[in-house]
Scaffold this active site. Structure first.
Site, PDB file in Angstrom:
ATOM      1  N   GLY A  16     -50.082 -17.910 -47.470  1.00  0.00           N
ATOM      2  CA  GLY A  16     -49.532 -19.039 -48.218  1.00  0.00           C
ATOM      3  C   GLY A  16     -49.680 -18.792 -49.709  1.00  0.00           C
ATOM      4  N   THR A  17     -50.770 -18.173 -50.082  1.00  0.00           N
ATOM      5  CA  THR A  17     -51.006 -17.852 -51.495  1.00  0.00           C
ATOM      6  C   THR A  17     -49.876 -16.968 -52.017  1.00  0.00           C
ATOM      7  OG1 THR A  17     -53.387 -17.941 -51.107  1.00  0.00           O
ATOM      8  CG2 THR A  17     -52.663 -16.746 -53.069  1.00  0.00           C
ATOM      9  N   ASN A  42     -55.016 -30.796 -49.664  1.00  0.00           N
ATOM     10  CA  ASN A  42     -55.957 -30.197 -48.715  1.00  0.00           C
ATOM     11  C   ASN A  42     -57.349 -30.814 -48.737  1.00  0.00           C
ATOM     12  OD1 ASN A  42     -55.492 -28.733 -51.278  1.00  0.00           O
ATOM     13  ND2 ASN A  42     -57.416 -27.759 -50.735  1.00  0.00           N
ATOM     14  N   GLN A  84     -50.498 -27.647 -45.689  1.00  0.00           N
ATOM     15  CA  GLN A  84     -51.330 -28.589 -44.941  1.00  0.00           C
ATOM     16  C   GLN A  84     -50.525 -29.529 -44.046  1.00  0.00           C
ATOM     17  OE1 GLN A  84     -54.627 -28.956 -44.608  1.00  0.00           O
ATOM     18  NE2 GLN A  84     -55.245 -27.330 -46.013  1.00  0.00           N
ATOM     19  N   HIS A 124     -52.203 -19.817 -40.262  1.00  0.00           N
ATOM     20  CA  HIS A 124     -53.560 -20.107 -39.778  1.00  0.00           C
ATOM     21  C   HIS A 124     -53.923 -21.588 -39.839  1.00  0.00           C
ATOM     22  CE1 HIS A 124     -55.935 -20.348 -43.656  1.00  0.00           C
ATOM     23  NE2 HIS A 124     -54.890 -19.700 -44.120  1.00  0.00           N
ATOM     24  N   THR A 184     -43.774  -3.513 -45.078  1.00  0.00           N
ATOM     25  CA  THR A 184     -43.544  -3.452 -43.624  1.00  0.00           C
ATOM     26  C   THR A 184     -43.875  -4.794 -42.981  1.00  0.00           C
ATOM     27  OG1 THR A 184     -44.078  -1.120 -43.657  1.00  0.00           O
ATOM     28  CG2 THR A 184     -44.233  -2.217 -41.517  1.00  0.00           C
ATOM     29  N   CYS A 213     -66.185 -23.662 -53.591  1.00  0.00           N
ATOM     30  CA  CYS A 213     -67.192 -22.617 -53.725  1.00  0.00           C
ATOM     31  C   CYS A 213     -66.488 -21.328 -54.124  1.00  0.00           C
ATOM     32  CB  CYS A 213     -67.912 -22.427 -52.407  1.00  0.00           C
ATOM     33  SG  CYS A 213     -69.178 -21.164 -52.521  1.00  0.00           S
TER      34      CYS A 213
END
Ligand code: PLP
Length: 373
Positions: free
Chosen positions: A57-58, A142, A168, A190, A226, A314
């Site tokens: 997603g980043t 999120n 999200q 994920h 790829t 964090c």
């Protein structure tokens, strides 16, 4: 990972072909991959050609933001409008563009309930009208779960491209790319029980943005590299599973959430929930327990077999106050007294009852240890 995604991945990794190769093994993988693209398109209600697979997603956020910005720059548009509480995967590429490429960033405030100030957005759009390259505002947050009125953002934007981070919300609430009306949307496997390291940017047909990665020219030259065919095929299985079962799961999770909030409020009367509880994701609950220390609280709950997260980010082992909660008006002290509970359809009412039976003791211990006045 969810069962259908595991099964699809297990099958797909046995096929050896590279989806970009012309030999029959490659063509066979390509066929599966294109079928996966159709499944993803169906799950988010867009055309298959609008799906661009990425690794994360980043990466999809970086592609949308930098790609749309560079497109804007060609027409002398250097303003990026965003909100003050985006995920770092949106906020940081925007900051990078400001620091390295002279982008002018306008960040719209959010209110105490976690909603972007649409009046302020309209004013800023009017002010910078002819210079705006893009607007990027997340669909669901999120940390607090609030869901923005993206239709309204699109209306205010007019013909300015709008990107929305839907990582999200995809698979958790009803989500249609067409109905949302945005130019680009990000989703990630994920978050819906798919594999790590697969995601997609949904990009409106016919838009030729600048790529971030250059190389073999895959994905209409927008994302070279790829194909992770097994991951993509498994992502599609997870997406179909999430969408097919969404309604009943959403209902169940909302019931659990409501029970969790009532349980906490009953046991800890000074605790409060952050963010609107109606226009929000079913499975995210952010709660501030005043005068506690969230790290200590988290560890005490962990000792009772209850997993949650702190409201602070964090990074490299250093706790920082959450920029999301600060943007919503909480003090630094309050952000470090905040926990986030994530609920899924596999949670049970008994687990909520267990939380209810320990929370008062755990909070009292954390208050005594925190030294917060
Ligand atoms: N955007 C939001 C709202 C997220 O919650 C996350 C991940 O937690 C991301 C983007 C980044 O997605 P990925 O982990 O696939 O890079």
């Amino acid at each position: 990972m969810v069962e259908p995604a595991i099964a699809a991945l297990t099958d797909a990794i046995k096929k050896l072909g590279n989806a970009s190769s012309l030999h029959s093994a490659g063509r066979s993988v390509r066929k599966d991959l294109e079928q996966a693209r159709e499944q993803i398109a169906q799950a988010i209600d867009c055309a298959p050609s609008e799906v661009i697979f990425t690794a994360t997603g980043t990466e999809a956020n970086n592609l949308a933001i930098k790609g749309l910005y560079w497109l804007g720059v060609k027409k002398n548009k250097k303003v990026i409008i965003t909100s003050t509480f985006e995920h770092h995967a949106v906020a940081d590429p925007i900051t990078w563009l400001a620091e390295h490429e002279g982008a002018q960033v306008v960040a719209i405030d959010v209110d105490r309930n976690g909603f972007v100030d649409l009046k302020q957005l309209a004013t800023r759009v009017e002010e910078h009208k002819n210079n705006i390259a893009l607007i990027s505002i997340m669909h669901a947050n999120n940390e607090v779960g609030t869901i923005q009125d993206i239709n309204q953002v699109v209306k205010i934007a007019g013909d300015i491209p709008v990107h929305s981070d839907c990582v999200q919300s995809f698979g958790k609430v009803e989500l249609s790319f067409k109905k949302l009306g945005v130019t680009a949307a990000t989703i990630s496997a994920h978050k819906i029980g798919g594999p790590l390291g697969v995601a997609a940017l949904i990009l409106r047909k016919g838009l030729d943005i600048e790529p971030v990665l250059h190389g073999g020219g895959q994905e209409r030259d927008l994302r070279s590299g790829t194909f992770n065919a097994p991951g993509i095929i498994s992502f599609a299985a997870a997406a179909a599973n999430a969408v097919d079962n969404r309604k009943e799961r959403e209902l169940k999770i909302r019931e659990l959430k409501s029970e969790l909030i009532q349980t906490i409020k009953k046991n800890i009367p000074d605790a409060w929930v952050n963010g609107d509880q109606v226009k929000s994701l079913p499975g995210i609950v952010s709660i501030t327990f005043p005068k506690t220390d969230s790290e200590g609280l988290l560890l005490l709950l962990d000792g009772e077999g209850i997993a949650c997260s702190t409201g602070s980010a964090c990074s490299a082992g250093v706790q920082r106050p959450s920029h999301v909660l600060m943007a919503m008006g909480l003090t630094e002290d309050e952000t470090t007294s905040t926990l986030r509970f994530s609920l899924s359809y596999s949670n049970t009412i008994n687990e909520i009852a267990k939380l209810g039976s320990v929370i008062a003791t755990v909070v009292a211990r954390s208050k005594a240890a925190s030294g917060k006045k």
